[in-house]
Design a protein around this motif. Structure first.
Motif, PDB file in Angstrom:
ATOM      1  N   GLY A 290      -4.922   6.231  -0.411  1.00 24.40           N
ATOM      2  CA  GLY A 290      -3.838   5.343  -0.754  1.00 24.40           C
ATOM      3  C   GLY A 290      -4.397   4.432  -1.870  1.00 24.40           C
TER       4      GLY A 290
ATOM      5  N   SER B 183       0.308   5.391   0.435  1.00 28.43           N
ATOM      6  CA  SER B 183      -0.578   6.508   0.461  1.00 28.43           C
ATOM      7  C   SER B 183      -0.077   7.834   0.670  1.00 28.43           C
TER       8      SER B 183
ATOM      9  N   GLU C 119       0.826  -1.124  -0.141  1.00 29.85           N
ATOM     10  CA  GLU C 119       0.093  -0.012   0.054  1.00 29.85           C
ATOM     11  C   GLU C 119       0.824   1.326   0.075  1.00 29.85           C
TER      12      GLU C 119
END
Length: 186
Positions: free
Chosen positions: A181, A33, A31
């Motif tokens: 994100g 973000s 991820e």
């Protein structure tokens, strides 16, 4: 005849994609973000976060992240930078979602450790004033509430509201933020 074969193949592919399982246990995700810190000077205060997720049972997941936070403090006509480098690890719990996990709402809790630098380590300012806060190691806890929706079987859009409580700092201990994100599931 080819039109019918192609149409049937296309329908089969669409059905297969929409029926895919999501949030499989032990599935990993990466991820990335970014967001803003809740402050009156939003344009100048931001964070960038890179995290790894490992799915568990019941749509819960572990979260391991590295983060860079940058914000300014005003002094006369000078903007004094504050940079924070943190690592955090924790767990995110599934709260709400549809049966296929296309849309979910999760709440997470993390432990945070890091380093905070004020004015890049320079204590003296141009007018002879001295910054009393020093570069230091920080630690604390974080919480986050995320709204996650699958864009495809591999990509997840994550909208998040977060707050961190940090000790070992001379500045704000409570640091709320909001961001967006994108997660790629392997």
């Amino acid at each position: 005849m080819k039109k019918y074969i192609y149409t049937v193949m296309l329908i089969f592919m669409i059905i297969t994609v929409t029926q895919a399982q999501r949030m499989l246990p032990k599935q990993k995700g990466l991820e990335v973000s970014a967001g803003v810190l809740s402050d009156d000077k939003i344009a100048n205060n931001y964070y960038i976060n890179v995290a790894m997720t490992v799915n568990g049972k019941n749509s819960n997941y572990q979260l391991w992240a590295l983060e860079y936070t940058h914000q300014y403090h005003n002094y006369k006509d000078l903007r004094i930078p504050q940079e924070t480098y943190t690592a955090e690890g924790g767990y995110s719990f599934f709260l709400l979602g549809d049966a296929r996990k296309n849309i979910t709402l999760n709440a997470g809790i993390t432990g945070v450790v890091g380093y905070e630098s004020i004015n890049r380590g320079e204590a003296m300012l141009y007018d002879g004033a001295k910054i009393l806060s020093q570069d230091t190691f920080i630690y604390g806890a974080g919480g986050r509430l995320t709204f996650e929706t699958y864009l495809s079987d591999r990509f997840v859009l994550v909208l998040q509201g977060r707050a961190k409580i940090l000790w070992g700092t001379d500045l704000e201990q409570l640091r709320p933020s909001a961001g967006v994100g994108l997660r790629f599931n392997f």
